[in-house]
Design a protein around this motif. Structure first.
Motif, mmCIF file in Angstrom:
data_model
loop_
_atom_site.group_PDB
_atom_site.id
_atom_site.type_symbol
_atom_site.label_atom_id
_atom_site.label_comp_id
_atom_site.label_asym_id
_atom_site.label_seq_id
_atom_site.Cartn_x
_atom_site.Cartn_y
_atom_site.Cartn_z
ATOM 1 N N LEU A 110 0.812 -1.213 0.000
ATOM 2 C CA LEU A 110 0.000 0.000 0.000
ATOM 3 C C LEU A 110 0.850 1.271 0.000
ATOM 4 O O LEU A 110 2.008 1.252 0.418
ATOM 5 C CB LEU A 110 -0.921 0.010 1.223
ATOM 6 C CG LEU A 110 -2.082 -0.977 1.181
ATOM 7 C CD1 LEU A 110 -2.778 -1.034 2.538
ATOM 8 C CD2 LEU A 110 -3.070 -0.595 0.082
ATOM 9 N N PRO A 111 0.268 2.406 -0.426
ATOM 10 C CA PRO A 111 0.973 3.686 -0.353
ATOM 11 C C PRO A 111 1.023 4.215 1.070
ATOM 12 O O PRO A 111 0.401 3.668 1.989
ATOM 13 C CB PRO A 111 0.123 4.601 -1.242
ATOM 14 C CG PRO A 111 -1.250 4.026 -1.168
ATOM 15 C CD PRO A 111 -1.050 2.536 -1.078
ATOM 16 N N SER A 116 -1.477 11.788 8.619
ATOM 17 C CA SER A 116 -0.661 11.498 9.801
ATOM 18 C C SER A 116 0.830 11.682 9.524
ATOM 19 O O SER A 116 1.581 12.107 10.407
ATOM 20 C CB SER A 116 -0.932 10.077 10.305
ATOM 21 O OG SER A 116 -0.563 9.112 9.354
ATOM 22 N N SER A 117 1.275 11.387 8.295
ATOM 23 C CA SER A 117 2.692 11.610 7.970
ATOM 24 C C SER A 117 3.053 13.085 8.102
ATOM 25 O O SER A 117 4.102 13.445 8.667
ATOM 26 C CB SER A 117 2.987 11.141 6.538
ATOM 27 O OG SER A 117 2.858 9.749 6.424
ATOM 28 N N ILE A 118 2.184 13.943 7.590
ATOM 29 C CA ILE A 118 2.440 15.385 7.656
ATOM 30 C C ILE A 118 2.351 15.881 9.094
ATOM 31 O O ILE A 118 3.203 16.651 9.557
ATOM 32 C CB ILE A 118 1.438 16.138 6.758
ATOM 33 C CG1 ILE A 118 1.657 15.750 5.292
ATOM 34 C CG2 ILE A 118 1.571 17.648 6.932
ATOM 35 C CD1 ILE A 118 0.546 16.190 4.366
ATOM 36 N N ALA A 119 1.320 15.444 9.818
ATOM 37 C CA ALA A 119 1.135 15.896 11.195
ATOM 38 C C ALA A 119 2.307 15.485 12.083
ATOM 39 O O ALA A 119 2.823 16.291 12.877
ATOM 40 C CB ALA A 119 -0.172 15.340 11.753
ATOM 41 N N ALA A 135 4.137 12.164 0.540
ATOM 42 C CA ALA A 135 2.901 11.441 0.816
ATOM 43 C C ALA A 135 1.934 11.546 -0.359
ATOM 44 O O ALA A 135 1.233 10.585 -0.697
ATOM 45 C CB ALA A 135 2.256 11.988 2.088
ATOM 46 N N THR A 136 1.903 12.720 -0.992
ATOM 47 C CA THR A 136 1.014 12.915 -2.140
ATOM 48 C C THR A 136 1.416 12.026 -3.305
ATOM 49 O O THR A 136 0.584 11.329 -3.905
ATOM 50 C CB THR A 136 1.031 14.392 -2.582
ATOM 51 O OG1 THR A 136 0.591 15.216 -1.505
ATOM 52 C CG2 THR A 136 0.133 14.611 -3.791
ATOM 53 N N VAL A 137 2.705 12.037 -3.642
ATOM 54 C CA VAL A 137 3.188 11.222 -4.761
ATOM 55 C C VAL A 137 2.992 9.736 -4.470
ATOM 56 O O VAL A 137 2.612 8.960 -5.347
ATOM 57 C CB VAL A 137 4.671 11.526 -5.048
ATOM 58 C CG1 VAL A 137 5.256 10.508 -6.016
ATOM 59 C CG2 VAL A 137 4.819 12.915 -5.628
ATOM 60 N N SER A 266 11.306 13.205 7.708
ATOM 61 C CA SER A 266 10.294 13.035 6.664
ATOM 62 C C SER A 266 10.370 11.648 6.047
ATOM 63 O O SER A 266 9.344 10.996 5.808
ATOM 64 C CB SER A 266 10.475 14.098 5.570
ATOM 65 O OG SER A 266 10.253 15.383 6.080
ATOM 66 N N LEU A 267 11.584 11.184 5.782
ATOM 67 C CA LEU A 267 11.767 9.856 5.200
ATOM 68 C C LEU A 267 11.245 8.777 6.138
ATOM 69 O O LEU A 267 10.543 7.846 5.706
ATOM 70 C CB LEU A 267 13.246 9.620 4.888
ATOM 71 C CG LEU A 267 13.650 8.203 4.444
ATOM 72 C CD1 LEU A 267 12.837 7.761 3.233
ATOM 73 C CD2 LEU A 267 15.146 8.152 4.138
ATOM 74 N N GLN A 268 11.563 8.886 7.422
ATOM 75 C CA GLN A 268 11.102 7.876 8.373
ATOM 76 C C GLN A 268 9.580 7.825 8.471
ATOM 77 O O GLN A 268 8.983 6.752 8.421
ATOM 78 C CB GLN A 268 11.690 8.154 9.763
ATOM 79 C CG GLN A 268 13.066 7.555 9.980
ATOM 80 C CD GLN A 268 13.404 7.469 11.457
ATOM 81 O OE1 GLN A 268 13.529 8.486 12.118
ATOM 82 N NE2 GLN A 268 13.551 6.264 11.959
ATOM 83 N N PHE A 269 8.958 8.990 8.597
ATOM 84 C CA PHE A 269 7.519 9.001 8.811
ATOM 85 C C PHE A 269 6.738 8.700 7.540
ATOM 86 O O PHE A 269 5.739 7.984 7.578
ATOM 87 C CB PHE A 269 7.089 10.347 9.402
ATOM 88 C CG PHE A 269 7.502 10.521 10.846
ATOM 89 C CD1 PHE A 269 7.608 9.431 11.684
ATOM 90 C CD2 PHE A 269 7.801 11.766 11.359
ATOM 91 C CE1 PHE A 269 7.997 9.570 13.011
ATOM 92 C CE2 PHE A 269 8.187 11.929 12.678
ATOM 93 C CZ PHE A 269 8.287 10.823 13.506
ATOM 94 N N CYS A 270 7.164 9.218 6.394
ATOM 95 C CA CYS A 270 6.456 8.925 5.147
ATOM 96 C C CYS A 270 6.776 7.517 4.648
ATOM 97 O O CYS A 270 5.920 6.856 4.046
ATOM 98 C CB CYS A 270 6.826 9.948 4.070
ATOM 99 S SG CYS A 270 6.259 11.622 4.422
ATOM 100 N N GLY A 271 7.993 7.057 4.893
ATOM 101 C CA GLY A 271 8.410 5.753 4.390
ATOM 102 C C GLY A 271 7.953 4.577 5.217
ATOM 103 O O GLY A 271 8.051 3.430 4.777
ATOM 104 N N SER A 272 7.441 4.839 6.429
ATOM 105 C CA SER A 272 7.035 3.732 7.303
ATOM 106 C C SER A 272 5.525 3.598 7.437
ATOM 107 O O SER A 272 5.042 2.636 8.022
ATOM 108 C CB SER A 272 7.630 3.927 8.705
ATOM 109 O OG SER A 272 7.108 5.106 9.314
#
Length: 323
Positions: A110-111, A116-119, A135-137, A266-272
């Motif tokens: 899943l994407p 929550s990633s942004i927050a 997160a958008t991409v 950003s990488l940790q939160f968006c990538g996980s």
């Protein structure tokens, strides 16, 4: 401690209601039609809300954006397949059954989440603009990549669907309304951004309805006889292991490419993260109705684990000294 969020509580209530009062017959068909309409509106409003410059800006930091996509659509599926092979080899027949494993592997395809990633990036004092773009991409790419990866990872998709057929189905039901929203953004966008309740009602309402109708079908098929309570604990442990491994690997990935700490966050939160909002509608398109209830269980459990764990991590990052 972070409490259970109201949205997750509404999903739990939907499962409880389906367990005791499952919808059947004509009512089920009516709810399925209503759910399809709400999902279509949800992606239409998302397309109308998203400004085009956000998509264009997303490709500028190619190292960060590429790392998030790599984590989301390569690292996760490989970890899922590796754990599946490991447990089948070491303890065959133990732990969860193949249906729940399919749910875990679907989760891995899943994407990322958006809100929550942004927050959490904001709480941690990370690179918020980069998280918005990543997160958008991830969500746009997931409309195509998730059904393809699901077909490759599971070896089959739904009831006789090929991966390409699943991409076409998801594209027709999700990407087409999103693209239409983009096309009408000049006129519809300001209305949607002003009246956020439109998106809140369609996205959360559609997901709750999908969960209720999916679990109604699953209850009729005997889901609670097929999924013992102990297996849910096993799923939670596996979900936690996957999240922990990805958080560690994305941290190492950020250090390896020499990013600033804000971009590492950003990488940790968006990538996980894995998106419940995108995952449940996709599952309803990709899998037969009788399977959706079990397929989304690992995702619902992962959703709460990722919120709790990453909130603690965000608070830890927020305490670091200002440079």
């Amino acid at each position: 401690m972070k409490r259970v969020d109201p949205f997750l509580l509404s999903l739990i209530c939907a499962i409880a209601m389906a367990s005791f009062l499952p919808c059947t017959g004509q009512m089920r068909h009516l709810l399925e039609g209503l759910t399809t309409t709400l999902i279509t509106l949800m992606f239409f409003f998302q397309g109308a809300k998203l400004e085009r410059h956000a998509i264009i800006d997303s490709v500028k930091d190619w190292r960060l954006q590429g790392s998030v996509l790599l984590s989301t659509f390569a690292l996760f599926p490989l970890l899922g397949l590796g754990l599946h092979a490991l447990f089948r080899t070491l303890i065959p027949g133990a732990l969860i059954g193949e249906e729940l494993w399919s749910g875990i592997l679907f989760l891995c395809c899943l994407p990322s989440t958006v809100q929550s990633s942004i927050a959490l990036t904001s709480i941690a004092r990370g690179n918020v603009p980069a998280s918005i773009c990543a997160a958008t991409v991830s969500n746009i790419a997931g409309i195509v990549l998730t059904p393809l990866l699901t077909g490759m990872v599971l070896g089959h998709v739904g009831a006789g669907h090929s991966p390409l057929e699943s991409v076409l189905d998801v594209g027709k039901e999700l990407l087409l309304p999103f693209a239409l929203g983009q096309a009408l953004q000049t006129w519809i966008g300001p209305i949607v951004r002003k009246h956020k309740v439109l998106i809140s009602f369609t996205d959360r309402g559609s997901i709750v309805l999908v969960v209720y109708t999916a679990f109604s079908s699953a209850v009729v098929e005997g889901i609670w006889h097929r999924v013992p309570a102990l297996h849910l604990l096993d799923v939670a442990l596996l979900d936690s292991a996957i999240l922990g491994l990805v958080l560690a690997m994305t941290y190492a990935m950020g250090r390896l490419i020499g990013q600033p700490t804000e971009s590492d966050i950003s990488l940790q939160f968006c990538g996980s993260k894995k998106s419940l909002a995108s995952g449940i509608p996709m599952a309803s398109v990709i899998f037969p109705a009788t399977s959706v209830g079990i397929i989304v269980l690992p995702l619902m459990i992962y959703h709460q684990i990722q919120l709790f764990t990453c909130t603690l991590l965000a608070r830890h990052y927020a305490k670091r000294s200002h440079l």
